[in-house]
Motif scaffolding. Structure first.
Motif, short mmCIF file in Angstrom:
data_model
loop_
_atom_site.label_atom_id
_atom_site.label_comp_id
_atom_site.label_asym_id
_atom_site.label_seq_id
_atom_site.Cartn_x
_atom_site.Cartn_y
_atom_site.Cartn_z
N ASP A 1 -4.86 5.26 -3.15
CA ASP A 1 -5.00 4.25 -2.10
C ASP A 1 -4.69 4.86 -0.74
O ASP A 1 -5.34 4.56 0.25
CB ASP A 1 -4.07 3.05 -2.35
N SER B 1 0.83 -1.20 0.00
CA SER B 1 0.00 0.00 0.00
C SER B 1 0.86 1.25 0.00
O SER B 1 0.46 2.28 -0.51
CB SER B 1 -0.96 0.01 1.20
N ASN C 1 -11.86 -1.05 -0.39
CA ASN C 1 -11.37 -0.43 -1.62
C ASN C 1 -9.85 -0.30 -1.62
O ASN C 1 -9.23 -0.33 -2.67
CB ASN C 1 -12.01 0.93 -1.84
N VAL C 2 -9.27 -0.15 -0.42
CA VAL C 2 -7.81 -0.09 -0.33
C VAL C 2 -7.23 -1.48 -0.58
O VAL C 2 -6.35 -1.66 -1.41
CB VAL C 2 -7.36 0.45 1.05
N ASP C 3 -7.73 -2.46 0.19
CA ASP C 3 -7.24 -3.83 0.05
C ASP C 3 -8.23 -4.76 0.75
O ASP C 3 -8.85 -4.39 1.74
CB ASP C 3 -5.85 -3.97 0.69
N ASN D 1 1.76 1.84 -3.67
CA ASN D 1 0.67 2.12 -4.62
C ASN D 1 0.52 3.62 -4.82
O ASN D 1 1.18 4.44 -4.20
CB ASN D 1 -0.64 1.52 -4.11
#
Length: 185
Positions: A22, A15, A69-71, A18
């Motif tokens: 994110d 993350s 939505n992030v992970d 990214n």
């Protein structure tokens, strides 16, 4: 356990690499969860009939969706933390709420009524069968008698006993004292 920590570390590293979107979603997800916690505390100390609590729940759901939505791992962790902590949070609020100013105002007092006012006599157990006294009020069948110098609630066994009549205790069952007219001495 080490696999879970390694997976979490790997996810955090990904993350960070990214795009900025994110990171922005992650920040908004944390803000939504923080707002949900703040709203739950506000609901505890300033009840609104559930409106603020519903907003807290909505913020928690928005936070979970943003974490997804992030992970997926972030979403699953946030959902698991929410579901596990929710019963403990509700129990803590139920424990704290009666101690707040509003909770004390809304709930009933635990203070016992004055015993003489309620007609309860602590010494009623000390009165024995055969004790003599006088009816203070008419016993129809319940009334007050003076027994051993104490005003005591009694039940008449033989119809109506008028005030001023001499009485004799014939039965004591707990705090229930049953009397009948005593023959004149």
């Amino acid at each position: 356990m080490t696999t879970s920590l390694a997976t979490l570390g790997f996810t955090l590293a990904q993350s960070a690499q990214n795009s900025g979107s994110d990171r922005t979603l992650l920040i908004w997800a944390v803000v939504a969860f923080g707002l949900a916690i703040l709203l739950v505390v506000v609901e505890a100390f300033m009840p609104s009939g559930g409106i603020v609590g519903a907003l807290a729940g909505l913020c928690a759901v928005v936070g979970i969706v943003l974490f997804f939505n992030v992970d997926t791992l972030w979403g699953m962790l946030s959902m698991a933390i929410t579901l596990i902590s929710l019963p403990f949070l509700i129990a803590a609020l139920i424990w704290v709420w009666p101690n707040t100013a509003f909770g004390r105002w809304v709930t009933l007092d635990d203070e016992p009524a004055d015993e003489q006012e309620a007609g309860v006599n602590e010494d009623a157990g000390a009165i024995a069968v055969g004790t003599r006294g006088t009816a203070i009020t008419d016993l129809r069948p319940v009334g007050a008698c003076r027994l051993e110098g104490l005003r005591t609630d009694c039940i008449a066994l033989a119809g109506v006993i008028e005030s001023g009549t001499a009485v004799r205790v014939v039965s004591v069952e707990g705090t229930t004292i049953k009397v009948k007219p005593a023959p004149d001495a």
